[in-house]
Scaffold this motif. Structure first.
Motif, PDB file in Angstrom:
ATOM      1  N   ARG A 132       7.228  -3.108   1.732  1.00 51.90           N
ATOM      2  CA  ARG A 132       6.613  -2.801   0.431  1.00 51.90           C
ATOM      3  C   ARG A 132       5.602  -3.882   0.047  1.00 51.90           C
ATOM      4  N   GLN A 133       5.947  -5.119   0.316  1.00 54.41           N
ATOM      5  CA  GLN A 133       5.047  -6.226  -0.010  1.00 54.41           C
ATOM      6  C   GLN A 133       3.799  -6.180   0.887  1.00 54.41           C
ATOM      7  N   LEU A 193       2.468  -3.477   2.204  1.00 49.06           N
ATOM      8  CA  LEU A 193       1.632  -2.357   1.753  1.00 49.06           C
ATOM      9  C   LEU A 193       0.837  -2.725   0.504  1.00 49.06           C
ATOM     10  N   ASP A 194       1.419  -3.537  -0.375  1.00 42.94           N
ATOM     11  CA  ASP A 194       0.684  -3.984  -1.557  1.00 42.94           C
ATOM     12  C   ASP A 194      -0.545  -4.805  -1.149  1.00 42.94           C
ATOM     13  N   LEU A 195      -0.388  -5.665  -0.125  1.00 39.12           N
ATOM     14  CA  LEU A 195      -1.500  -6.497   0.320  1.00 39.12           C
ATOM     15  C   LEU A 195      -2.477  -5.726   1.200  1.00 39.12           C
ATOM     16  N   SER A 199      -3.481  -2.771   0.793  1.00 42.87           N
ATOM     17  CA  SER A 199      -4.395  -1.995  -0.050  1.00 42.87           C
ATOM     18  C   SER A 199      -5.645  -2.786  -0.437  1.00 42.87           C
ATOM     19  N   LEU A 200      -5.587  -4.117  -0.339  1.00 44.86           N
ATOM     20  CA  LEU A 200      -6.749  -4.937  -0.690  1.00 44.86           C
ATOM     21  C   LEU A 200      -7.802  -4.950   0.411  1.00 44.86           C
ATOM     22  N   SER A 213      -7.686  -2.426   3.254  1.00 39.65           N
ATOM     23  CA  SER A 213      -7.049  -1.359   4.028  1.00 39.65           C
ATOM     24  C   SER A 213      -7.864  -0.926   5.238  1.00 39.65           C
TER      25      SER A 213
END
Length: 432
Positions: A293-294, A296-298, A300-301, A303
């Motif tokens: 999850r962590q 995927l959060d990064l 997205s910056l 991608s």
């Protein structure tokens, strides 16, 4: 005096062309790739890098000395070349350029020795080399676990051995973690089974080796390799049946098998919550899910292009510093595909999926078509690497990447469309 006529030059050339050098260099390269973790822990990164650099220099020199024996056309699969090229391109936008250069050099080193092994050794010779190394690794791992867990009843911290054998595991052996030891044991089981079926070693030795691999898998107590074992068993049965079907009906059988695999994947996805609950021993999957999850959060910056290739994560570099706050500091994304997306972006992930897909399809087709059972080894080994890549990133570094390169290059040479096109062009009188 012309150096090419000097006795020392001829002696060096004869040494580099010797089949015994190719055999020794292949075996040592495989051993270093599998034992990279304990080597690094004992002598540090400088020592490990010096060893792998020496192997690369010898491999390149041997390839140059035997250049007339090589078929330079289609030397490297296009998909592998594209992936390496894209990984190298990420250095231009990486926020940790020097680390990316180092990670790319490390990747290139294992690519070079993997390419050397694939070009210089036949498949059965490669299986034997892996078999010898894996036997040593498993015997040494169990010996250290017996010493730690039964004789002195104390861990060996610098090797990551916790000394849990007396409690029935989990054991880590020389691989540092139980999951890595479990993956190596599965690769060993495939290799030892191939040695038994091809009769390349004495049956008692092969049977004892298989028992050794089974014992190691059992005591590793890895909650994450159970699914891989099921998939590997199903693949072995499917391959056994396909090899006994007439060539005229083999295509239909392969399509049917693909449909069954797709249905199985959908069913697995539908019951994913229950599977996670059943396999979440010790909260291992909870840790991975939090990490993913962590990531995927990064992701997205950046991608599309990724953050930049690194290979092994370095906790002191941003954005990898963000992961130091979780339960334990990870040195990879614990998922090869997510790791590629994170480091090389969607473009890199797309190339990587094409690369691994082509390698596996080629290997699987060869395993079903070729008479010798030795051709099943690359397909089954790739299956273990690709499925274990869902929860470990070892496919991208060291033994995982070297083994993948060996299987990928071997399969591409046997089923190369470029070679087939060239042969057709040469045989066509209108091409003259």
């Amino acid at each position: 005096m012309n150096r090419s006529g000097h006795p020392a030059f001829h002696a060096a050339e004869a040494f580099l062309q010797a089949p015994r050098l190719a055999q020794a260099l292949s075996t040592v390269s495989i051993a270093v790739s599998i034992l990279a973790t304990p080597i690094h822990k004992v002598i540090g990164w400088p020592g490990l890098i010096a060893i792998i650099s020496g192997l690369v220099v010898l491999a390149v020199a041997s390839l140059v000395a035997r250049r007339e024996e090589l078929e330079w056309q289609a030397l490297l699969p296009i998909s592998l070349t594209l992936f390496l090229g894209w990984a190298a391109t990420t250095v231009f936008w990486s926020q940790y350029q020097w680390a990316t250069v180092g990670g790319l050099a490390y990747l290139a080193a294992y690519t070079a020795v993997g390419l050397y092994i694939a070009l210089m050794r036949d498949t059965i010779q490669i299986v034997r080399a892996f078999g010898d190394v894996l036997r040593f690794v498993l015997v040494a791992s169990l010996a250290l676990e017996i010493f730690s867990g039964l004789l002195v009843d104390a861990p060996i911290p610098f090797l990551g051995i916790q000394g849990n054998l007396a409690e029935g595991g989990p054991i880590q052996g020389l691989l540092g973690t139980r999951n890595q030891l479990g993956i190596i044991a599965m690769l060993a089981a495939v290799t030892f089974g191939t040695e038994l079926r091809t009769k390349s070693i004495q049956p008692p030795v092969a049977i004892a080796s298989l028992a050794l691999a089974g014992i190691t898998m059992f005591f590793s107590r890895s909650p994450l390799i159970g699914g891989v074992i099921v998939i590997l068993g199903a693949a072995i049965i499917a391959l056994y049946l396909i090899r006994r079907i007439s060539p005229a009906r083999r295509t239909v059988a392969q399509i049917t098998l693909l449909a069954i695999a797709a249905i199985g994947a959908l069913v697995t996805w539908g019951f994913r919550a229950r599977i996670v609950t059943m396999t979440n021993a010790g909260g291992e999957l909870d840790f991975r899910l939090a990490l993913w999850r962590q990531i995927l959060d990064l992701v997205s910056l950046n991608s599309l292009e990724g953050w930049g290739w690194l290979g092994y994560w370095r906790a002191e570099i941003s954005p990898f510093q963000a992961f130091t706050a979780i339960e334990r500091v990870p040195y990879s994304g614990l998922n090869a595909y997510l790791d590629v997306w994170f480091q090389a972006g969607l473009v890199g992930l797309a190339i990587f999926i094409v690369l691994v897909g082509l390698a596996f399809v080629r290997s699987w087709l060869l395993a079903g078509q070729k008479r010798s059972i030795v051709y099943a080894w690359p397909a089954l080994v790739l299956l273990v690497l690709l499925t274990s890549g869902l929860f470990e990133s070892s496919l991208l570094v060291e033994y995982g990447w070297l083994t993948f390169v060996v299987c990928c290059v071997k399969a591409a040479h046997e089923l190369s469309w470029r070679r087939a096109f060239a042969s057709t062009a040469l045989s066509d009188p209108r091409a003259a």
